[in-house]
Design an enzyme around this catalytic site. Structure first.
Site, PDB file in Angstrom:
ATOM      1  CD  GLU B 281      -3.199   0.561   2.148  1.00  0.00           C
ATOM      2  OE1 GLU B 281      -3.025  -0.391   2.939  1.00  0.00           O
ATOM      3  OE2 GLU B 281      -4.196   1.299   2.185  1.00  0.00           O
ATOM      4  CD  GLU B 284      -2.649   1.157  -4.443  1.00  0.00           C
ATOM      5  OE1 GLU B 284      -2.656   0.336  -3.502  1.00  0.00           O
ATOM      6  OE2 GLU B 284      -3.682   1.486  -5.061  1.00  0.00           O
ATOM      7  CB  CYS B 301      -6.729  -3.235   5.654  1.00  0.00           C
ATOM      8  SG  CYS B 301      -6.360  -1.711   6.488  1.00  0.00           S
ATOM      9  CB  SER B 321      -5.157   1.059  -1.286  1.00  0.00           C
ATOM     10  OG  SER B 321      -4.222   0.021  -1.470  1.00  0.00           O
ATOM     11  CE  LYS B 360     -10.333  -8.029   8.170  1.00  0.00           C
ATOM     12  NZ  LYS B 360      -9.592  -7.539   7.003  1.00  0.00           N
ATOM     13  CD  GLU B 363     -11.278  -8.732   3.664  1.00  0.00           C
ATOM     14  OE1 GLU B 363     -10.866  -7.610   3.361  1.00  0.00           O
ATOM     15  OE2 GLU B 363     -10.828  -9.364   4.640  1.00  0.00           O
ATOM     16  CD  GLU B 368     -14.716  -9.048  -5.446  1.00  0.00           C
ATOM     17  OE1 GLU B 368     -14.978  -9.811  -4.492  1.00  0.00           O
ATOM     18  OE2 GLU B 368     -15.414  -8.066  -5.736  1.00  0.00           O
ATOM     19  CB  CYS B 506      -9.370  -3.964  14.190  1.00  0.00           C
ATOM     20  SG  CYS B 506      -9.145  -3.457  12.482  1.00  0.00           S
TER      21      CYS B 506
END
Lengths: 108, 580
Positions: B281, B284, B301, B321, B360, B363, B368, B506
């Site tokens: 990241e 990037e 994230c 990102s 999560k 996710e 993907e 988190c």
């Protein structure tokens, strides 16, 4: 309720008003939302479990709780009416007694 | 601020202006019971009426949670009328609440259960009057059981006010008041981001995470499976809450030992891929700065945040990102790099994540996330689910000896550790980007400007003549405010924005131990930074296992293999989608 009215008329009127109170209850506070649902269930004969065989003293406690703890006038008046009807007829909420149509006062 | 005196239960108490009766009573040790009230989220609607009290001269009872105290006010909190009103309401709630406490996910942490005990309720005198509602298990991560809902509306407040999502609302079902979704749509078909903040605030078991512990037990019992586990930074300082340890206690070593005893084949640290995320990241970001890419770059994230931007700001997706979250990076590497290194068939590698997060689960299930050719992370367990497994296995967790993670993905730096707190990703990125760009060591690694529970924080770091401007926000209502500024063109001179879905980051995730309050969040954040300070390595680019990974496998940040395994794309979902 006029002193001139018969007990039957009082019951009819009482049931009508209680159903309206249930229909008007917005659900914002629990004494009113749950109390009016208990009332509607016994009037409509839809209570589960013991079929609504709640002692008059418990109905009186429910009426007091609604009258004193509900958020607005709808629940408070409903509670006061429960107490008033019990004063006039201690068996008002007895299960299994003949009632008027459950449709009265219900939301369209 | 001026103060005044009032009387509560015959005792004088002096309080400042704008004090509620509840707060005033607490000041002299009188604990007025509450059920719907939740100060942390500003929820004081006075729905349950459990906190009613008598005020002298008032005909009706009033709610202590939202009634301001007044000079000379005389309050009684324990009269017959007060006790009766509370008890009647509580009994009516219980009459319509399923009697399944022993099997309920909230057994032991249920506020209704605790109140029933406190009020010495041994009998419910009212019949059930509520119709049966179907369970809503349409969402990947969350299950709603409307039959257990007690209409406190905390979930509505947290979803709308704290997260600015509004997936649940208060309305009517079958003519009766109920918490429901817009047009009664199944939750999985709404814009719910599955953050699980509703779970944290629900006083009962009306909403809870999908329990995947049985799938993990089955994998552990399967001799053909090589079961690996990874642990997110925020779990290191939270799991102990569920075993009688103070919030923020670092239980990392004990958690690793527990996994070994459960029979996991390898124990990896998500902190390792947090460091890797910084490499990808951060690279990037530098590429975008140097080559005129879309700025500011947004972090990616936090899966609840990603789903939020996909629903509400799809036009801003180019800012996000492309780096996957540390969880997904580790899953992809476990089934490629690690499998290759150990000579394992990737189909037999079973990846379990232990996360502070319900989103999560969503996710990991995204289409993907199959960079290895199959699902990269097989099962996501929340911190709470892991605690259930440890209890089921009979482990004396608090007294386990400490153990170390396995190579080649078991080493995380302090920079990876602070991913668990709001501002941590930004701080970790700045530590690395500064040193990589300037070639000079960063004198002070503690970037205080981005720490703490302020909703939006800012920092600026000079980088070879460029002043890198950064923003940090946590909680989606704060994220929404930042996105509105971005849309309005007010953030054109910013370079990097960190967004965490959950308040506090988190450590306050929807999969964390219950209760998770503001105080507990602060204690966990304290634990996060204490662990960062205690670690020998505190910068992601100094992680020798990450360096080795690039040497042996990935070659370089943003290289071909990194793009294949560690980066992803997003989906513009729209406000009210028709499915996940």
């Amino acid at each position: 309720m006029s002193g001139e009215a018969s007990l039957a008329e009082e019951r009819t009127l009482g049931e009508f008003v209680l159903r309206r109170v249930h229909a008007e209850s917005c659900g914002e506070c629990l004494p009113c939302a749950l109390g009016t649902r208990q009332i509607a269930a016994v009037l409509n004969g839809t209570a589960g479990g013991n079929g609504g065989a709640v002692e008059a003293a418990v109905w009186r406690a429910l009426g007091r709780a609604m009258r004193q703890a509900a958020k607005c006038g709808v629940g408070r008046i409903g509670g006061a009416l429960v107490e008033e009807l019990l004063d006039r007829d201690p068996d008002f909420f007895a299960p299994g007694r003949k009632r008027n149509s459950g449709d009265q006062g219900q939301e369209g | 601020m001026s103060t005044f005196t009032m009387i509560i239960d015959g005792r004088r108490v002096e309080v400042p202006e704008k004090t509620t009766i509840l707060e005033a009573a607490a000041k002299i040790g009188v604990k007025i019971p509450t059920l719907c009230y939740l100060k942390d989220i500003g929820h004081d609607v006075g729905a349950c009426r459990i906190c009613v009290v008598e005020i002298e001269g008032e005909p009706e009872l009033v709610t202590a949670c939202n009634t301001p105290a007044a000079p000379g006010m005389v309050v009684r909190t324990n009269t017959e009328a007060v006790r009766e009103a509370r008890k009647v309401t509580l009994e009516m709630i219980l009459a319509n609440h399923p009697e399944e406490c022993p099997t309920c996910v909230r057994n032991g942490t249920c506020e209704l259960q605790a109140l029933a005990a406190a009020f010495n309720i041994r009998e419910v005198r009212f019949p059930r009057t509520r119709p049966e509602f179907p369970l809503d298990d349409s969402a990947t991560a969350l299950i709603r059981d409307p039959n257990k809902c007690i209409l406190c509306r905390r979930c509505v407040t947290v979803c709308r006010q704290v997260q600015s999502v509004g997936a649940v609302e208060f309305g009517k079902v079958y003519g009766e008041p109920a918490v429901t979704t817009l047009l009664h749509t199944p939750l999985g078909e709404t814009n719910c981001v599955q953050c699980g903040q509703c779970i944290l605030v629900c006083p009962v078991g009306a909403i809870y995470e999908r329990d995947d512990t049985d799938r993990v037990w089955a994998a552990l019992a399967d001799p053909h499976k090589h079961v690996v586990v990874q642990t997110a930074p925020a779990t290191h300082v939270a799991l102990g809450d569920l075993f009688g340890l103070a919030p923020g206690t670092d239980i990392t070593g004990r958690m690793v030992a527990a996994f070994r005893r459960l029979g996991f084949d390898a124990v990896f640290d998500t902190n390792f891929t947090a460091d890797l995320t910084i490499m990808e990241e951060g690279s990037e970001l530098l590429e975008r700065i140097n080559n005129g890419g879309v700025l500011p770059q947004l972090t990616s994230c936090s899966p609840g945040w990603v789903k939020f931007i996909e629903h509400f700001y799809p036009e801003l997706l180019p800012h996000l990102s492309s780096a996957k979250s540390p969880q997904q990076m580790l899953g992809a590497l476990a089934k490629t790099f690690y499998a290759q290194k150990r000579g394992l068939n990737p189909d037999e590698v079973f990846v379990v994540s232990v996360m502070p997060c319900t989103a999560k689960k969503f996710e990991a299930a995204r289409p993907e996330m199959k960079a290895s050719g199959r699902r990269d992370v097989d099962v996501v367990l929340t911190t709470r689910e892991l605690a259930r497994m440890l209890r089921e296995a009979g482990l004396d967790f608090a007294n386990l000896p400490e153990d170390d993670y396995d190579e080649p993905m078991g080493l995380g730096t302090g920079a990876g550790q602070i991913f668990g707190a709001t501002g941590g990703v930004m701080e970790a990125a700045l530590r690395t980007v500064y040193e990589l760009v300037t070639g000079k060591p960063l004198e002070n690694l503690d970037i205080e400007e981005v720490r703490g529970l302020a909703g939006v924080k800012e920092a600026a770091v000079p980088l070879n003549g460029l002043r890198v401007k950064a923003l940090v926000a946590h909680g989606l209502a704060n994220a929404r405010a930042v996105m509105e500024r971005l849309k309005a063109g007010e953030l054109k001179d910013y370079h990097f924005i960190e967004i965490m879905c959950c308040p506090g980051g988190c450590i306050g995730g929807g999969g964390q131990p219950i209760p998770t309050t503001s105080t507990i969040r602060e204690m966990r954040i304290g634990g996060i930074y204490a662990r960062d300070r205690a670690l020998a390595l505190r910068k992601s680019h100094e992680n020798p296992q990450v360096q080795k990974l690039y040497e042996e496998f990935l070659e370089r940040p943003l290289g071909h293999k990194s793009h294949e395994l560690l980066h992803t794309t997003y989906t513009a979902r729209g406000f009210q989608p028709r499915g996940e």
